[in-house]
Design an enzyme around this catalytic site. Structure first.
Site, short mmCIF file in Angstrom:
data_model
loop_
_atom_site.label_atom_id
_atom_site.label_comp_id
_atom_site.label_asym_id
_atom_site.label_seq_id
_atom_site.Cartn_x
_atom_site.Cartn_y
_atom_site.Cartn_z
N ASN A 1 17.66 -60.42 -16.06
CA ASN A 1 18.29 -61.55 -16.64
C ASN A 1 17.45 -62.39 -17.02
OD1 ASN A 1 20.67 -63.08 -17.87
ND2 ASN A 1 21.43 -62.88 -15.47
N LYS B 1 18.93 -65.00 -18.73
CA LYS B 1 19.52 -66.32 -19.50
C LYS B 1 18.72 -67.05 -20.44
CE LYS B 1 20.26 -66.42 -14.42
NZ LYS B 1 20.21 -66.99 -13.08
N HIS C 1 29.04 -62.96 -15.28
CA HIS C 1 27.98 -63.68 -14.34
C HIS C 1 28.91 -64.71 -13.80
CE1 HIS C 1 24.29 -65.39 -13.30
NE2 HIS C 1 24.02 -64.37 -13.29
N GLU D 1 27.41 -67.92 -13.60
CA GLU D 1 27.30 -68.72 -14.31
C GLU D 1 28.35 -69.07 -15.60
OE1 GLU D 1 22.91 -68.39 -15.26
OE2 GLU D 1 22.57 -68.72 -13.12
N GLU E 1 25.86 -61.08 -6.96
CA GLU E 1 25.32 -62.25 -6.83
C GLU E 1 25.59 -63.32 -6.38
OE1 GLU E 1 22.32 -61.62 -10.44
OE2 GLU E 1 23.85 -62.72 -11.28
N GLY F 1 18.76 -68.84 -8.44
CA GLY F 1 17.96 -70.24 -8.68
C GLY F 1 17.90 -70.46 -7.57
N SER G 1 17.45 -64.46 -6.60
CA SER G 1 16.50 -65.10 -5.76
C SER G 1 15.87 -63.69 -5.48
CB SER G 1 16.51 -65.95 -4.97
OG SER G 1 16.70 -67.41 -5.02
P1 13P Z 1 17.41 -65.43 -9.67
O1 13P Z 1 17.00 -64.43 -10.11
O2 13P Z 1 17.18 -66.39 -10.55
O3 13P Z 1 18.25 -65.85 -8.36
O4 13P Z 1 18.89 -65.16 -10.79
C1 13P Z 1 19.06 -64.20 -10.00
C2 13P Z 1 20.58 -63.91 -11.34
O5 13P Z 1 20.93 -64.54 -11.34
C3 13P Z 1 20.54 -62.61 -12.27
O6 13P Z 1 21.85 -62.69 -12.94
#
Ligand code: 13P
Length: 247
Positions: A10, A12, A94, A96, A166, A172, A211
């Site tokens: 992903n 982003k 997601h 976010e 997640e 992150g 992560s």
């Molecule tokens: P990170 O791997 O940067 O923690 O992000 C995970 C994520 O949100 C994947 O969709």
């Protein structure tokens, strides 16, 4: 049980034409991993990436999709459009998008339905915040998020989806869930699906995200109910993403 491992990137809101081309070139210099691999990227780069990734053993995915089919929805991108340019996957729900863009369980369910109707495979994300974990609400939260989708698409349709756990506090932050914590939630999610449809539950791939890095991927993926990963930061470098896939 024949669940093939799936690792999805992903990206982003990251990337550029130049950076993406460099990523693909580095990926091409590495051996094809044994697992299934998907790359979810910003809309504007998808068509170009689809061409660049031909023969790379990677299927293409979007990071979002409209819940509407077509028409006067300024700024939206439909599932049919994503399918048209060669997408196989789309991430829905997601955290976010839930937290920053106000997507409710109902919106996530509608997006999942729209994706399936266009022949896409949704990667349905669920996860709890730190506050919810600390107040022992984790399983209630993720099962409610999952149930909202199942109530709209039906459990049988999960056969065409992947699920991603997640935890918001692990995204992150550099602070991954331990393999044991993740396994606990994954097995609860699989049991929740099994209450609707045991056969679908056995085949459903449940990915862990938050992560995941080359250094912790193998221990996470060794858990019996963790069938792969959804990778954010570590997917921005082809070598790191490849190492996670190899794990
Ligand atoms: P990170 O791997 O940067 O923690 O992000 C995970 C994520 O949100 C994947 O969709």
């Amino acid at each position: 049980m024949t669940r093939r491992r799936l690792v999805a990137a992903n990206w982003k809101m990251n990337g550029s034409l130049a950076a993406n081309a460099a990523w693909v070139a580095r990926w091409r210099s590495l051996a094809l991993p044994a697992c299934e691999v998907a790359l979810c990227a910003p809309f504007v780069y998808l068509e170009n990436l689809g061409k660049a990734l031909e023969g790379c053993g990677i299927s293409l995915g979007a990071e979002n999709v409209s819940e509407y089919e077509a028409g006067a929805y300024t700024g939206e991108v439909s599932a049919a459009m994503l399918s048209d340019i060669g997408c196989r996957w789309v991430i829905v729900g997601h955290s976010e998008r839930r937290i920053l863009f106000g997507e409710t369980d109902a919106v996530v369910a509608a997006k999942t339905r729209a994706a399936l109707a266009a022949g896409l495979s949704p990667i349905i994300c669920v996860g709890e915040t730190l506050e919810q974990r600390e107040s022992s609400q984790t399983l209630r939260v993720v099962e409610t998020q999952l149930a909202a989708v199942i109530s709209v698409i039906g459990a049988a349709a999960l056969a065409r989806c992947a699920l991603a756990y997640e935890p918001v506090w692990a995204i992150g932050t550099g602070r991954s869930a331990t393999p044991e914590i993740a396994q606990h939630v994954h097995s609860a999610l699989r049991e929740a699906v099994a209450r609707f449809d045991p056969a679908v539950a056995r085949e459903l791939r449940i990915l862990y995200g938050g992560s995941v890095k080359p250094g912790n991927a193998a221990a996470l993926f060794a858990q019996p109910d963790i069938d792969g990963g959804l990778i954010g930061g570590a997917a921005l470098q082809a070598e790191d993403f490849h190492a996670v896939c190899a794990a």
